[in-house]
Structure formats: structure tokens, C-alpha cells
Scaffold this active site. Structure first.
Site, PDB file in Angstrom:
ATOM      1  N   SER A 263      -4.680  -6.408   2.659  1.00 46.45           N
ATOM      2  CA  SER A 263      -5.206  -5.354   3.533  1.00 46.45           C
ATOM      3  C   SER A 263      -5.317  -5.844   4.977  1.00 46.45           C
ATOM      4  CB  SER A 263      -6.597  -4.938   3.059  1.00 46.45           C
ATOM      5  OG  SER A 263      -7.509  -5.989   3.327  1.00 46.45           O
ATOM      6  N   LYS A 264      -5.554  -4.881   5.849  1.00 47.02           N
ATOM      7  CA  LYS A 264      -5.715  -5.193   7.276  1.00 47.02           C
ATOM      8  C   LYS A 264      -6.912  -6.139   7.453  1.00 47.02           C
ATOM      9  CE  LYS A 264      -6.647  -2.813  11.535  1.00 47.02           C
ATOM     10  NZ  LYS A 264      -7.205  -1.593  12.070  1.00 47.02           N
ATOM     11  N   ARG A 265      -7.920  -5.913   6.629  1.00 48.41           N
ATOM     12  CA  ARG A 265      -9.119  -6.757   6.709  1.00 48.41           C
ATOM     13  C   ARG A 265      -8.785  -8.214   6.371  1.00 48.41           C
ATOM     14  NH1 ARG A 265     -13.856  -5.022   3.754  1.00 48.41           N
ATOM     15  NH2 ARG A 265     -13.361  -2.954   4.549  1.00 48.41           N
TER      16      ARG A 265
END
Ligand code: GLU
Length: 508
Positions: A263-265
Site C-alpha cells: 500500500s501507499k502507507r
């Protein structure tokens, strides 16, 4: 049949690196089979449409050399390639399904649907699914008598068109990566095919376009695997069984730790990019960093992505685009997810920097020197790049690691100075610098070594005892390119000048 594949992104935000991999595999597959690679923009979901996203997709792909044969930019025999411009086509097709009974009108309001969901929730563990079991309980052209639903339509009551999924049937299809997939039709809901505003949904537009555009292979992310059975039904209902494309659902990109979807996180936490190029969020203005701006070369990024989920079956790791085309096969795409390992991307970057011709690296250094107003001579640029090529991972390091080649250091490693720069040593260094000053302007690194050794030995010392000190006086630090090579690049005049002025500063 000639191979025709498509990359069909929805412009809802920045293209994730997983999407870029999908585009790359499609591209490689098309080239390998001398087929056609199309780009189709799937922008029928107006609520999720982000204006800058389409441009971003094209800029990313063009940076990586993933070039479409047909698409919104270059046209083609099946233009337009933007679904929002093909609205009328889908309407025609969806009504064919309504006529044959494979689709129906549904008039349920948002509140009614909500109500049905809540009723299900309170009566047991089942989740409400609009389908064979519940269709009769809802307001649609299957449950209502003809006179009634026709009146609703002529009265202008909003409706959607839903797929009429048969009860209890096995849907089978072959996936080139996973083998045979069997799904019970009762697990599929009566998907909306056309929304009340007349816009098609993804499922309808995707299948209709793949058919019209004569797509032979659908290569896409694993997240679309659950939609494939409904797509198979659509092919059957339209009578297109014979020309249904082959499916290949690509494995997910996993977190660096190896479990769960990347994910972007994860990228933010790990400090690495997962977008191809910088993306500026149109609302918040927030920038998500891309591979390009983080200093990854396009060929290294392509090589990295190609091996993220595909293996050539040999030990070879470095592949040019042409070599990838040659070696690529869908059969060698892994079934299981691919762990995202940014260290591997760095490794590829290093390898590609090492083998790039100097001329293609020059601009990285020149640009930064100019930005900072540092004067330089073009001849020195090439020597510096050659000296640093094997040491850097990112092009920006040509600048950050070469500052001392372009200007005299203002600061010195004082640990070394305090420990080693004795008055005796200072006078020996003066002797060394005048020796160097007398050397030929074009002296080779061996000449420096010889001269320094001779002076040291004459003074009863080991040559090695002067080296670190000379490095600090000339470059300011204790690390960097081989010292003799550094002296050669700077040339005798500048070396002598630097030693003298540093001594003056440090021995006052
Ligand atoms: N528009 C879909 C997406 O955004 C395409 C899925 C497909 O390739 O069928 O990924």
C-alpha cells in the site's frame, strides 16, 4: 489469430507501480507475439474521475518506454479509446441482453436496497446479494408484471439494468496463470450493467470493448479475478463464446515483509516510491514521490518490475527491453504474490548506471552544478563520472559525491588534522606540494604516487603515513574516489594549490 492485448486503466488517481507492471506485461506479450498493444481509458465512473490522472498514466508509460500501438493518443481502427466517448455503443449492447432476457430493469431506490441489506443483517449471517434468491423480492422487470414495470419506465422512474445471473450453475474458465477456475453462479450477484444515468459500469463496458476491439488476451491484476466469472457469462449471453479472450490474472504485489497487499502507507513508512513518477494530489497538493524523481533510471525500473512476479527460468537478471520481449512468457508468471523489495530496485539502478555511456549520465551532474551555480569544465565532468560510476546508486550522487572535484573544501575532517598534522608533517607536505607543482600538467596517477613516496622515504617515513592527510587537505574528507585518481583528475596545479592553502589555514 493475431494477438491483441490492452491495458485498461481507470483514471481515478496515480497509477500504482502494480498497474505499471500490468502495462509492461501486456506490452511485452504483444511485442513477443508481434501483436498489438492497445491502451483504453476506462473512465465511465464519473464519481471517481480525476482529471490529471490520464495525463499521468501516459507520461509514466512514455518515461518507461511502454508504447501503445493504439490508444487515445495515437488513435487506431477501434477509436475512440476512451470509454466516456463510447457511451452510445454500450447502450445498444445492453438492450440486446434485456431483449434476450439476460438482463433486466431494476427500479429499487437506494433506501430500498439499504432496507434489504439491513433485513438480511438482522436475520442471520448471510449478506444480502441481489441475485437468483432475492430477485423476486425486489422491484424489477422480473418480479413485477409487465404492465407495471413498463409503466414505471414510461413514467420516467429511474432504473438500472442488471445482469440476470442464472441460479446454481458452474462457471468454468481457464486462467493462463492459475489453470482452470470454477465458480458457482450463486456466488455472483446480479451486477449492474448500466447505471440510471445511462452510463455503463466497468463490467459491461470492459467486455463489450474487449470484444469489439478483438482482444485475444486479457492480462490484468488479480483483483479482477472475482469479476471474471461475470464476464464469462456476458460473453456467453452475447453469443461471443467462440471469441472470448484468454485470461491471465497477475499476482499481487506484496508488502516488503511479504504478507498483505503493498500500500501507499507501506511506501511512506519504508521511504520508497510505489508510483512511477511524482504525483501531486489535485486536492491536498500533497506529493507522492515517483521512481523517476527518486533517481531510478527507466531501464532499471522496467527490469525491476519485469522480475516482480515473473521469472525467466534462468539465472539472468539484467534484461534490456528487447531481451525481456524475447524471454517473456505468461506461463512463467508466478501464481503467488511478489514481495516488493526496493533493495532489488537499487541493485538494478546501480547496474544500469555502471553500464550507461558517460554521455547519457553527463546531464545529471551538469544540471545540479548549474542549479547551484558551481563553475565546471566539461572535460572534468566526464572524468568525474567515470571515477564515480561504480560507486553510485542514484544519479544525484554524481553531484553529492563529487563536490570536492569542483570546489576547494571549506571544511576539513578535524579528527585527522589534529591527530596527524604535526609541524614536521606540515613541512613535509609543503615539500610534497612543491614537488607536485613542478609536475607536468597531464601527470598520471602513478606520478603522484611516486613523488609522494620519494619525499616520505627521504624523510625517513612510510609513504602510507601521508595519504590520509593529503586526502583530507585536498578533499576535506577521508572517503571518496581513489586518492591517486582524485589527484590526477584535479591535476598538479590545483592539487598543490589546495595543499598549500589548506596548510596555511590549518597551521596558523
Ligand atoms: N479499468 C480496470 C482497472 O482500472 C481494468 C481492469 C481490466 O483490465 O479488466 O484496472
Amino acid at each position: 489469430m493475431p494477438v491483441r492485448v490492452r491495458f485498461a486503466p481507470s483514471p481515478t488517481g496515480p497509477l500504482h507501480i502494480g498497474g505499471v507492471r500490468t502495462a509492461l506485461y501486456n506490452f511485452l506479450f504483444a511485442r513477443k507475439h508481434r501483436g498489438t498493444f492497445c491502451i483504453r481509458i476506462e473512465d465511465t465512473d464519473q464519481n471517481r474521475f480525476v482529471p490529471a490522472a490520464e495525463e499521468y498514466i501516459f507520461e509514466s508509460l512514455s518515461w518507461l518506454g511502454i508504447v501503445a500501438d493504439e490508444g487515445p493518443l495515437n488513435g487506431g481502427p477501434y477509436a475512440p479509446y476512451r470509454q466516456s466517448e463510447r457511451k452510445e455503443i454500450y447502450k445498444d449492447y445492453v438492450y440486446r441482453l434485456v431483449e434476450s432476457g439476460h438482463a433486466y430493469y431494476a427500479f429499487d431506490t437506494t433506501a430500498e436496497l439499504e432496507d434489504a441489506r439491513n433485513k438480511y443483517k438482522s436475520s442471520g449471517p448471510d449478506v444480502f446479494q441481489y441475485g437468483a434468491k432475492t430477485r423476486e423480492l425486489m422491484r424489477n422487470s422480473v418480479s413485477l408484471p409487465p404492465g407495471e414495470w413498463e409503466k414505471l419506465i414510461t413514467g420516467g422512474v429511474p432504473f438500472v439494468i442488471r445482469l440476470n445471473v442464472p441460479a446454481d450453475e458452474e462457471i468454468r474458465f481457464n486462467d493462463e496463470i492459475r489453470g482452470e477456475v470454477t465458480v458457482g453462479s450463486s456466488t455472483i450477484d446480479d451486477k449492474v450493467l448500466m447505471k440510471s444515468d445511462g452510463m455503463p459500469t466497468y463490467h459491461l463496458a470492459n467486455v463489450v470493448d474487449d470484444h469489439i476491439m478483438k482482444i485475444t488476451h486479457v492480462i490484468r491484476g488479480e483483483e479482477w479475478l472475482p469479476s471474471a466469472p461475470a464476464h464469462c457469462l456476458l460473453y456467453r449471453f452475447f453469443g461471443w463464446d467462440e471469441t472470448m479472450p484468454s485470461f491471465a490474472h497477475l499476482p499481487l504485489l506484496l508488502k516488503p515483509e511479504g504478507s498483505g497487499k503493498l500500500s501507499k502507507r507501506d511506501a511512506e513508512k519504508g521511504g520508497f516510491p510505489i508510483f512511477p513518477i511524482n504525483w501531486k494530489d489535485p486536492e491536498s497538493g500533497e506529493i507522492s514521490r515517483g521512481f523517476r524523481e527518486s533517481g531510478y533510471l527507466p531501464e532499471a525500473t522496467v527490469n525491476f518490475l519485469a522480475l516482480l512476479g515473473w521469472n525467466p527460468g534462468t539465472q539472468q537478471e539484467i534484461f534490456s527491453m528487447d531481451e525481456l520481449v524475447e524471454a517473456f512468457s505468461i506461463g512463467k508468471v508466478n501464481k503467488s504474490g511478489a514481495k516488493f523489495d526496493i533493495e532489488k530496485a537499487k541493485f538494478f539502478n546501480q547496474q544500469y548506471i555502471k553500464t550507461r555511456p558517460i554521455g547519457t549520465l553527463r546531464e545529471f551532474l551538469e544540471m545540479r552544478l548549474e542549479e547551484n551555480g558551481t563553475p565546471y569544465s566539461p572535460a572534468r565532468i566526464d572524468k568525474v563520472i567515470e571515477a564515480l560510476k561504480d560507486r553510485v546508486t542514484f544519479p544525484d550522487e554524481f553531484y553529492t559525491q563529487s563536490l570536492y572535484f569542483f570546489s576547494q573544501p571549506g571544511e576539513f575532517d578535524m579528527n585527522v588534522i589534529q591527530k596527524k598534522l604535526t609541524p614536521d608533517m606540515a613541512s613535509i607536505l609543503k615539500e610534497i606540494s612543491s614537488g607536485i607543482r613542478a609536475m607536468k600538467v597531464t601527470s598520471a596517477s602513478g606520478d603522484f604516487k611516486e613523488l609522494i613516496s620519494a619525499v616520505m622515504i627521504k624523510n625517513g617515513l612510510q609513504p602510507g603515513q601521508a595519504m590520509q592527510l593529503i586526502r583530507v587537505l585536498v578533499t576535506g574528507t577521508t572517503t571518496g574516489v581513489d586518492l591517486m585518481l582524485t589527484l590526477e583528475i584535479l591535476g598538479p596545479g590545483e592539487v598543490a594549490e589546495r595543499i598549500d592553502s589548506a596548510l596555511l589555514k590549518l597551521t596558523q
